[in-house]
Design a protein around this motif. Sequence first.
Motif, PDB file in Angstrom:
ATOM      1  N   PHE A 117      85.610  43.935  26.188  1.00  0.00           N
ATOM      2  CA  PHE A 117      85.939  42.658  25.559  1.00  0.00           C
ATOM      3  C   PHE A 117      87.174  42.841  24.685  1.00  0.00           C
ATOM      4  CE2 PHE A 117      81.434  42.663  26.420  1.00  0.00           C
ATOM      5  CZ  PHE A 117      81.202  41.403  26.935  1.00  0.00           C
ATOM      6  N   ARG A 118      88.003  41.810  24.615  1.00  0.00           N
ATOM      7  CA  ARG A 118      89.198  41.832  23.769  1.00  0.00           C
ATOM      8  C   ARG A 118      89.186  40.612  22.858  1.00  0.00           C
ATOM      9  NH1 ARG A 118      94.806  42.039  26.587  1.00  0.00           N
ATOM     10  NH2 ARG A 118      94.246  44.233  26.734  1.00  0.00           N
ATOM     11  N   VAL A 119      89.150  40.871  21.556  1.00  0.00           N
ATOM     12  CA  VAL A 119      89.227  39.793  20.571  1.00  0.00           C
ATOM     13  C   VAL A 119      90.707  39.463  20.400  1.00  0.00           C
ATOM     14  CG1 VAL A 119      88.771  39.114  18.199  1.00  0.00           C
ATOM     15  CG2 VAL A 119      87.126  40.568  19.418  1.00  0.00           C
ATOM     16  N   ALA A 120      91.091  38.280  20.836  1.00  0.00           N
ATOM     17  CA  ALA A 120      92.489  37.861  20.802  1.00  0.00           C
ATOM     18  C   ALA A 120      92.521  36.340  20.733  1.00  0.00           C
ATOM     19  CB  ALA A 120      93.220  38.372  22.049  1.00  0.00           C
ATOM     20  N   PRO A 121      93.624  35.753  20.322  1.00  0.00           N
ATOM     21  CA  PRO A 121      94.893  36.375  19.964  1.00  0.00           C
ATOM     22  C   PRO A 121      94.863  36.974  18.557  1.00  0.00           C
ATOM     23  CG  PRO A 121      95.109  34.003  19.804  1.00  0.00           C
ATOM     24  CD  PRO A 121      93.724  34.281  20.338  1.00  0.00           C
ATOM     25  N   TYR A 122      95.649  38.012  18.375  1.00  0.00           N
ATOM     26  CA  TYR A 122      95.725  38.769  17.131  1.00  0.00           C
ATOM     27  C   TYR A 122      95.982  37.867  15.927  1.00  0.00           C
ATOM     28  CZ  TYR A 122      97.910  41.984  13.744  1.00  0.00           C
ATOM     29  OH  TYR A 122      98.255  42.682  12.610  1.00  0.00           O
ATOM     30  N   GLU A 123      97.000  37.010  16.016  1.00  0.00           N
ATOM     31  CA  GLU A 123      97.388  36.169  14.866  1.00  0.00           C
ATOM     32  C   GLU A 123      96.248  35.254  14.421  1.00  0.00           C
ATOM     33  OE1 GLU A 123     100.206  36.006  12.981  1.00  0.00           O
ATOM     34  OE2 GLU A 123     101.182  37.642  14.067  1.00  0.00           O
ATOM     35  N   GLU A 124      95.464  34.785  15.353  1.00  0.00           N
ATOM     36  CA  GLU A 124      94.401  33.828  15.034  1.00  0.00           C
ATOM     37  C   GLU A 124      93.068  34.501  14.694  1.00  0.00           C
ATOM     38  OE1 GLU A 124      91.856  30.578  17.562  1.00  0.00           O
ATOM     39  OE2 GLU A 124      93.990  30.773  18.011  1.00  0.00           O
ATOM     40  N   LYS A 125      92.709  35.540  15.432  1.00  0.00           N
ATOM     41  CA  LYS A 125      91.361  36.108  15.307  1.00  0.00           C
ATOM     42  C   LYS A 125      91.280  37.344  14.417  1.00  0.00           C
ATOM     43  CE  LYS A 125      89.793  33.006  18.044  1.00  0.00           C
ATOM     44  NZ  LYS A 125      89.138  31.868  17.424  1.00  0.00           N
ATOM     45  N   VAL A 126      92.410  38.038  14.179  1.00  0.00           N
ATOM     46  CA  VAL A 126      92.388  39.281  13.410  1.00  0.00           C
ATOM     47  C   VAL A 126      93.141  39.142  12.093  1.00  0.00           C
ATOM     48  CG1 VAL A 126      92.863  41.764  13.476  1.00  0.00           C
ATOM     49  CG2 VAL A 126      92.241  40.557  15.585  1.00  0.00           C
TER      50      VAL A 126
END
Length: 156
Positions: free
Chosen positions: A82-91
């Motif tokens: 699994f990949r939590v993305a997009p970086y700017e929004e989710k991380v």
Amino acid sequence: PVLNHTLVGPAGYLGCCSKPEIFEGVEWSLVPDDRFELNDVVTFFWEGFLVNNWEPPVIEESRYDDTQAFNTTADLMNGLHFRVAPYEEKVVPMRNFGSARAWYQVRRGGALVGESLPRRIRVDLLFPGSGRYCQLGDVISCSNDGVATIIGSKSN
């Protein structure tokens, strides 16, 4: 779930020096387990917090979930990713000494048959003393203890 990035610094943060880089998203795996069966459906969950001790409230824009199934014997042998993305929004919302947790549920024939314990991680994406967080394209120097220093940006 297993985090596929290194945690850096004495407190073990997901940060600018984590490897592999996190700008394309935070990678997680479910390792093979004899309890998984063909056609089991896994829902992976992620949520972030503004503080580094997983105290509510949850940052609403950080919430993420993804559902995959063990469709083949290869899935059972290799696990799921699994990949939590997009970086700017989710991380990025947890960038200043925040935290996140990830967990999953397994359903078989629509019935819940298992749920993992949450994996808790701390997140710090700020360059010390700058107020700026790391972004895709940054050229970063990392000390042995995981402290990031920006030395340039490919986007400039």
